[in-house]
Every structure is written in structure tokens, then in C-alpha cells.
Scaffold this active site. Structure first.
Site, PDB file in Angstrom:
ATOM      1  N   GLY A  99      -7.680   7.355  -0.771  1.00 48.07           N
ATOM      2  CA  GLY A  99      -7.303   6.266   0.123  1.00 48.07           C
ATOM      3  C   GLY A  99      -7.731   6.516   1.555  1.00 48.07           C
ATOM      4  N   ASP A 100      -7.929   7.794   1.895  1.00 52.65           N
ATOM      5  CA  ASP A 100      -8.485   8.183   3.190  1.00 52.65           C
ATOM      6  C   ASP A 100      -9.984   8.431   3.100  1.00 52.65           C
ATOM      7  OD1 ASP A 100      -6.167   8.359   4.959  1.00 52.65           O
ATOM      8  OD2 ASP A 100      -5.511  10.028   3.718  1.00 52.65           O
ATOM      9  N   ILE A 101     -10.392   9.204   2.110  1.00 55.27           N
ATOM     10  CA  ILE A 101     -11.749   9.741   2.090  1.00 55.27           C
ATOM     11  C   ILE A 101     -12.797   8.677   1.814  1.00 55.27           C
ATOM     12  CG2 ILE A 101     -13.282  11.282   0.792  1.00 55.27           C
ATOM     13  CD1 ILE A 101     -10.937  13.260   0.657  1.00 55.27           C
TER      14      ILE A 101
END
Length: 403
Positions: free
Chosen positions: A175-177
Site C-alpha cells: 500500500g506504500d511501496i
């Protein structure tokens, strides 16, 4: 080391994972990334794990991994002098990246429009949970978001799990990367445009949007069928066999995305008649009889070790063992590809290992060349590079604007 982005200056205001991963990708390819930290340092410096002999705790593994190759300037963005320093840095930079909530930089009066007035070529990128109103005002714009929120809302958790009623968070912080990787792509596209035209722009990536794009399959599946896909364990909704199977000493993956692979697999399993059986002849036939297909493959793999399965499948059928971190360290592929990078860790007597860049280039290789910085380690160096004298730097430090 040289990199394709040598000579490009990036001002990095990011924290946590999405933003730092984005700027890490730029730093790995040779960009000069100047990390702007609060006077006390980025809060993620306190996240572990830590080495047993490290008593200083300047930072842990979390910070080391995604802040390598960067310079650090400690700066108080809320002070008038600190804002002046930041604007001066941005006026000579190519790229600014931040991942605050929408409006934070504008309230500090150092948002995109302010910086672009000083530097029209500037590429300004933001990674936020639900995007920025400049490119589309989301009703969720003011909500905080982290990896698990993006995974849940973007559809990743909704198709991951052992059964239709048990959604699971995916292990790594996708969800970040993934939004971070999209942002780095957008930044370079905008930078290319700025190099050609002299026109900078605002680049906006929503974490929610990013995970929807990662889960593109569910969008067209719903459009074509009118049904929302659900978790299906470790099998594939469109290909069969294509998933994980038990071995005597763990799990393996086997995939037959083409019918020719199924022909090879049935021959190796000693069941060549299955290649012409009308229940299993084509991929769609096997999908219609998925439980039977999976059961046939499981019966064969479960009586063999991972090494035996690998030896039998050889180069004929797509295969891979389910690796642990220890397995990855032991795989000669990692050494051949230089994917495990050793770097110094302040406070520890021995180097630590972090994942290197998977992006390889023949002329400008890039890669990991320096550890993560100490908080404010490069303040003097960077400020001198934009014309501050030693006396001016001392005065800024005395005022509490920088450290």
C-alpha cells in the site's frame, strides 16, 4: 558509482515508507537526495529492529533500508528562517517530494505554487492517501491513510486470503511501496517534460488509486461478469494449475499459463493421458475442474521434497520454492545479481544487509553506495552548496532553524 540521475537534485520531505521508498529509488539511480528532517530527526529513526551491540540507536533497520544514499538536513519548517532555507533549497532543485496530508505545505506557505513561482522548472510530487485536490478532490481527502488502509480500500485484501470470507493483509507494505514506485515513474516523466520545455508541474499519486491500479484484474472482472472477485487461497482465478502446492519439506509454486506447460507437467508426473482428457485439455477445461486439477498436482508434489520437484521439473515447467529470508540469503542468484547490499550501521561493529535495487543498467548501474544518514549529518555541506557562509549557518543553528 555513477547513476543515470547524477546531477539531479531532489529535496525530500517524506516520512514513513511510501515517500522515502520513492526518493530511495531516485537516489539509487544517482540523484542527490537531500532528506529534510525535523530537528529531532525523522520519527521512523526509532523503529527497529536494532543490532544487539548498537547502543546509540541513531536509526534502526526500517530507516536504514529506505534512506540509504541520501543526505540529511535538519530543519524547522515552522520557523521563518527555516522556511527561507527550504525555499532557497527548492529554488535550486529539480524535484521536491512530500507525503504530508493535503494542505499541510500550503498552510506553511511553502506549497507547490509558492515554490513554482521561484522555480518554474520544479517538479513537485505528493504521495497522499487519497490524492491532492489539485488533480481531483476526493471526499476522503482529509483522512489519514497508511499501508493497511490502502490495501483494504484498493482491493488487495479483498482478493487475498484462504477463502471468500477471510480477507488478509499482504505481508510487504504494498500500500506504500507500489504508489511510491508509481510516484517515482511520474516524477521522471515530469522531469523529462521539464527538461524539454522548461515547464515544471505537480505530480500526484493517491495510495488508494495506486492499489486499485495494482489490482487491475478485479476492475475488468467486475465489468465483464458483474461479480466482485473474492479471495481464492493460493490458486489463480483465471489460470489452472497456477498456485502453491505442498512438498515434504515446505511449499512450492507451479504455474501452467499455457497448455503446453500442462502437457510437460503431465508427462513429468507420469500421467500423459491427462493432457488429452477432455476435463483437462485446455486451461478453461481445467478451471471448470479446478479441484480435481489441483488435487492431481498436490498428490504428486506432496510425496517429494522441494529439491526433488525442482530436479524433475527442471527448465520445462515454471516452478519456484516458497522461500524464507534464510533461503533467499542462501540462493546463489542473490550473489550473482548483487541483490543483498552490505552497509555500515553506526553504533554496530559489523555491517548490516539491506535489499539492493532490482533496476540494473549497463552504462549507469546505480545501486547502494552509502548508509542512511545521521539526522542533520549534511546540514553544513548542503547549505554551503546553495551559498550560505559558515557564519550564516552558525547563526541559523543558534536560532534553532537548522541543526
Amino acid at each position: 558509482m555513477t547513476g543515470a540521475l547524477a546531477g539531479v537534485r531532489v529535496i525530500d520531505l517524506t516520512q514513513m515508507l511510501a515517500g522515502p521508498y520513492c526518493t530511495m529509488m531516485l537516489a539509487d539511480q544517482g540523484a542527490e537526495v537531500i532528506k529534510i528532517e525535523p530537528l529531532g530527526g525523522d520519527p521512523t529513526r526509532h523503529f527497529g529492529p536494532f543490532r544487539e551491540d548498537d547502543k546509540d540507536h541513531h536509526f534502526g533497520g526500517y530507516f536504514q533500508s529506505t534512506n540509504r544514499n541520501k543526505l540529511s538536513v535538519a530543519l524547522d519548517l515552522k520557523s521563518p528562517q527555516g522556511k527561507q532555507v527550504f525555499v532557497r533549497l527548492a529554488s535550486g532543485a529539480d524535484i521536491v517530494v512530500e507525503n504530508f496530508r493535503a494542505g499541510v505545505m500550503d498552510r506553511l506557505k511553502v506549497g507547490y505554487e509558492t515554490l513554482a513561482a521561484e522555480n518554474p522548472r520544479l517538479v513537485y510530487a505528493a504521495i497522499r492517501g487519497f490524492g491532492d485536490p489539485r488533480t481531483g478532490a476526493s471526499p476522503h481527502v482529509d483522512r489519514p491513510a497508511f499501508d493497511v488502509v490502502a490495501q483494504a480500500m484498493g482491493g488487495a485484501m479483498g482478493i487475498t486470503g484462504p477463502d471468500a470470507n477471510t480477507p488478509l493483509k499482504i505481508g510487504p507494505g504494498i500500500g506504500d511501496i507500489f504508489p511510491a514506485a508509481l510516484a517515482s515513474f511520474g516524477i521522471l516523466a515530469a522531469f523529462h517534460h521539464a527538461q524539454r520545455t522548461g515547464q515544471g508541474q505537480f505530480v500526484d499519486v493517491s495510495m488508494y488509486d495506486g492499489i486499485v491500479s495494482l489490482c487491475e484484474r478485479i476492475i475488468y472482472q467486475y465489468s465483464y461478469t458483474g461479480k466482485s472477485p473474492v479471495p481464492e487461497g493460493n490458486q489463480h482465478p483465471i489460470l489452472c494449475p497456477f498456485g502453491t502446492y505442498p512438498a515434504l519439506d515446505g511449499q512450492v509454486t507451479i504455474g501452467c499459463p499455457r497448455d503446453s506447460f500442462w502437457v510437460e507437467l503431465t508427462a513429468i508426473m507420469g500421467r500423459p493421458e491427462l493432457a488429452t482428457d477432455p476435463r483437462f485439455r485446455t486451461n478453461n477445461d481445467r478451471l471448470a475442474h479446478r479441484a480435481e486439477t489441483v488435487g492431481i498436482v498436490q498428490e504428486w508434489t506432496s510425496s517429494r521434497t522441494k529439491a526433488e520437484i525442482e530436479a524433475e521439473l527442471g527448465l520445462r515447467v515454471p516452478f519456484g520454492p516458497v522461500n524464507t529470508a534464510a533461503d533467499i540469503y542462501a540462493d546463489p542468484h542473490m550473489a550473482a545479481r548483487q541483490m543483498l547490499a552490505e552497509v555500515e550501521h553506526p553504533g554496530s561493529a559489523t555491517p548490516v544487509t539491506i535489499a539492493s535495487t532490482p533496476i540494473r543498467m549497463t552504462a549507469t548501474p546505480g545501486g547502494v553506495h552509502s548508509r542512511a544518514p545521521l539526522a542533520g549529518e549534511h546540514t553544513d555541506l548542503v547549505l554551503r552548496s546553495v551559498g550560505y557562509s559558515d557564519a550564516e549557518i552558525s547563526a541559523l543553528k543558534a536560532s534553532g532553524a537548522v541543526a
